[in-house]
Enzyme design. Sequence first.
Site, mmCIF file in Angstrom:
data_model
loop_
_atom_site.group_PDB
_atom_site.id
_atom_site.type_symbol
_atom_site.label_atom_id
_atom_site.label_comp_id
_atom_site.label_asym_id
_atom_site.label_seq_id
_atom_site.Cartn_x
_atom_site.Cartn_y
_atom_site.Cartn_z
ATOM 1 N N ASP A 262 -7.482 3.659 -7.202
ATOM 2 C CA ASP A 262 -7.635 3.874 -5.759
ATOM 3 C C ASP A 262 -9.062 4.336 -5.471
ATOM 4 O OD1 ASP A 262 -4.955 3.317 -5.294
ATOM 5 O OD2 ASP A 262 -4.373 5.401 -4.936
ATOM 6 N N ARG B 249 -8.724 -4.487 -4.428
ATOM 7 C CA ARG B 249 -7.957 -4.221 -3.201
ATOM 8 C C ARG B 249 -8.966 -3.937 -2.098
ATOM 9 N NH1 ARG B 249 -5.017 1.152 -3.521
ATOM 10 N NH2 ARG B 249 -3.370 0.023 -4.609
HETATM 11 C C1 LIG Z 1 -1.497 -0.797 -0.263
HETATM 12 C C2 LIG Z 1 -2.532 0.085 0.355
HETATM 13 C C3 LIG Z 1 -3.376 0.810 -0.456
HETATM 14 C C4 LIG Z 1 -4.365 1.628 0.095
HETATM 15 N N1 LIG Z 1 -5.272 2.252 -0.730
HETATM 16 C C5 LIG Z 1 -6.285 2.952 -0.183
HETATM 17 C C6 LIG Z 1 -7.330 3.499 -0.987
HETATM 18 O O1 LIG Z 1 -7.355 3.348 -2.217
HETATM 19 N N2 LIG Z 1 -8.311 4.196 -0.366
HETATM 20 C C7 LIG Z 1 -8.340 4.370 0.997
HETATM 21 O O2 LIG Z 1 -9.271 4.996 1.513
HETATM 22 N N3 LIG Z 1 -7.361 3.876 1.779
HETATM 23 C C8 LIG Z 1 -6.345 3.176 1.229
HETATM 24 N N4 LIG Z 1 -5.369 2.636 2.038
HETATM 25 C C9 LIG Z 1 -5.282 3.061 3.459
HETATM 26 C C10 LIG Z 1 -6.098 2.184 4.363
HETATM 27 O O3 LIG Z 1 -7.466 2.420 4.120
HETATM 28 C C11 LIG Z 1 -5.807 2.497 5.832
HETATM 29 O O4 LIG Z 1 -6.051 3.825 6.065
HETATM 30 C C12 LIG Z 1 -4.393 2.185 6.257
HETATM 31 O O5 LIG Z 1 -3.904 1.066 5.614
HETATM 32 C C13 LIG Z 1 -4.331 1.914 7.759
HETATM 33 O O6 LIG Z 1 -5.196 0.864 8.100
HETATM 34 P P1 LIG Z 1 -4.656 -0.576 8.574
HETATM 35 O O7 LIG Z 1 -5.535 -1.605 7.956
HETATM 36 O O8 LIG Z 1 -3.240 -0.710 8.283
HETATM 37 O O9 LIG Z 1 -5.008 -0.603 10.120
HETATM 38 P P2 LIG Z 1 -4.538 0.340 11.313
HETATM 39 O O10 LIG Z 1 -5.306 -0.150 12.487
HETATM 40 O O11 LIG Z 1 -4.620 1.769 10.958
HETATM 41 O O12 LIG Z 1 -2.998 -0.014 11.483
HETATM 42 C C14 LIG Z 1 -2.567 -1.254 12.019
HETATM 43 C C15 LIG Z 1 -1.167 -1.046 12.582
HETATM 44 O O13 LIG Z 1 -0.267 -0.715 11.524
HETATM 45 C C16 LIG Z 1 0.665 0.273 11.937
HETATM 46 N N5 LIG Z 1 0.474 1.491 11.136
HETATM 47 C C17 LIG Z 1 -0.577 1.801 10.358
HETATM 48 N N6 LIG Z 1 -0.379 2.975 9.719
HETATM 49 C C18 LIG Z 1 0.833 3.408 10.128
HETATM 50 C C19 LIG Z 1 1.612 4.552 9.819
HETATM 51 N N7 LIG Z 1 1.195 5.473 8.960
HETATM 52 N N8 LIG Z 1 2.823 4.683 10.403
HETATM 53 C C20 LIG Z 1 3.291 3.748 11.264
HETATM 54 N N9 LIG Z 1 2.592 2.627 11.595
HETATM 55 C C21 LIG Z 1 1.389 2.465 11.037
HETATM 56 C C22 LIG Z 1 0.401 0.502 13.400
HETATM 57 O O14 LIG Z 1 1.187 -0.382 14.149
HETATM 58 C C23 LIG Z 1 -1.062 0.148 13.536
HETATM 59 O O15 LIG Z 1 -1.397 -0.214 14.838
HETATM 60 C C24 LIG Z 1 -4.435 1.773 1.512
HETATM 61 C C25 LIG Z 1 -3.588 1.025 2.330
HETATM 62 C C26 LIG Z 1 -2.659 0.169 1.780
HETATM 63 C C27 LIG Z 1 -1.816 -0.646 2.696
#
Ligand SMILES: Cc1cc2nc3c(=O)[nH]c(=O)nc-3n(C[C@H](O)[C@H](O)[C@H](O)COP(=O)(O)OP(=O)(O)OC[C@H]3O[C@@H](n4cnc5c(N)ncnc54)[C@H](O)[C@@H]3O)c2cc1C
Length: 298
Positions: free
Chosen positions: A121, A170
């Site tokens: 990560d 990723r």
């Molecule tokens: C498999 C995976 C691994 C990850 N690994 C890392 C990592 O190693 N380092 C790192 O910094 N970040 C990591 N992340 C987190 C990532 O950086 C984002 O913070 C997170 O995924 C939210 O961004 P988004 O692209 O989904 O967009 P967003 O704009 O945040 O979300 C899009 C839509 O998804 C829904 N949504 C998002 N989050 C939530 C929630 N918690 N509850 C309910 N609905 C929600 C909402 O409808 C939102 O409008 C990871 C995410 C995933 C999916």
Amino acid sequence: MGLLDKTIVRVLPAVPRPVVRRLSARYIAGPTLADARRVVGELNAKGMLATVDVLGEEVGRPDEARAIAKAYLDVLDAIDAGGLRANVSVKLTALGLKLDPALARANVEAIAARGTFVRIDMEDSSTTDATLALYRELRERGRDNLGVVLQAALKRTVGDAEGLAGANVRLCKGIYVEPPELAFRDYEAVRVNFVRALDTLFDGGCYVGVATHDEWLVEQALRAVSARGLRPDEYEFQMLLGVQTRLADRLVAEGHRLRVYVPFGSKWYEYSLRRLQENPKVAGYIAADTLNRLVPGR
Ligand SMILES: Cc1cc2nc3c(=O)[nH]c(=O)nc-3n(C[C@H](O)[C@H](O)[C@H](O)COP(=O)(O)OP(=O)(O)OC[C@H]3O[C@@H](n4cnc5c(N)ncnc54)[C@H](O)[C@@H]3O)c2cc1C
């Protein structure tokens, strides 16, 4: 997010832990390895893959880092014993990066030596260089079952993507709050950088885990995949447990690989806060939870 939600997000650390725990239960498999095994089994039955995360972040003592590494070895045993379709995701600070990089390296090597794929990560920007350096070093020494993460919010990311040709990466937006010199703050700017980084990674022959719940970005990724004629085993989508389950179901039904991030363990608090901070409905959930406690059986 509306104004009320943004205000709630700022005061979340003041919300009582039992409330945080209740509201974040959907994001975490449970406290034990048996919980993780059960949830991964359920996901596999729905045609989804998993990556298992032992909850825990920066540790203060080497024995804590070794205990987390040992917990990962137990996860790998459970994956093998159960024939589960899963790999693991590790955090270098939990494996000792800030205490002694050599300790973190030894812990990652011990976990990767089992042969199952290990995703490192990405944490906050104070760890980006060390994380990429360790990943490169292990890869150069022949460890080919390792992958790394890039964060589209960081301005450096397209450059990092150019240097990772052929790697397993990723790509996510990035969860950590970073200074404006280092990171885009604007929602659209992060999206644009995500698409640029994704194109760079695909053009460099990378296997990309497209980690987002943002439907617009998922559509961009589908377009990038189809423009290059990639087969379903040449990329995957990744989502977090408990988030956007309908979108995940749709991608699986359309024949794409979908991997769910499954965290488990007793150190649930920091991870839970981050997930609630991203939930656009967090204010409503907290209000409903508070009402339920004030007016039981409502
Ligand atoms: C498999 C995976 C691994 C990850 N690994 C890392 C990592 O190693 N380092 C790192 O910094 N970040 C990591 N992340 C987190 C990532 O950086 C984002 O913070 C997170 O995924 C939210 O961004 P988004 O692209 O989904 O967009 P967003 O704009 O945040 O979300 C899009 C839509 O998804 C829904 N949504 C998002 N989050 C939530 C929630 N918690 N509850 C309910 N609905 C929600 C909402 O409808 C939102 O409008 C990871 C995410 C995933 C999916």
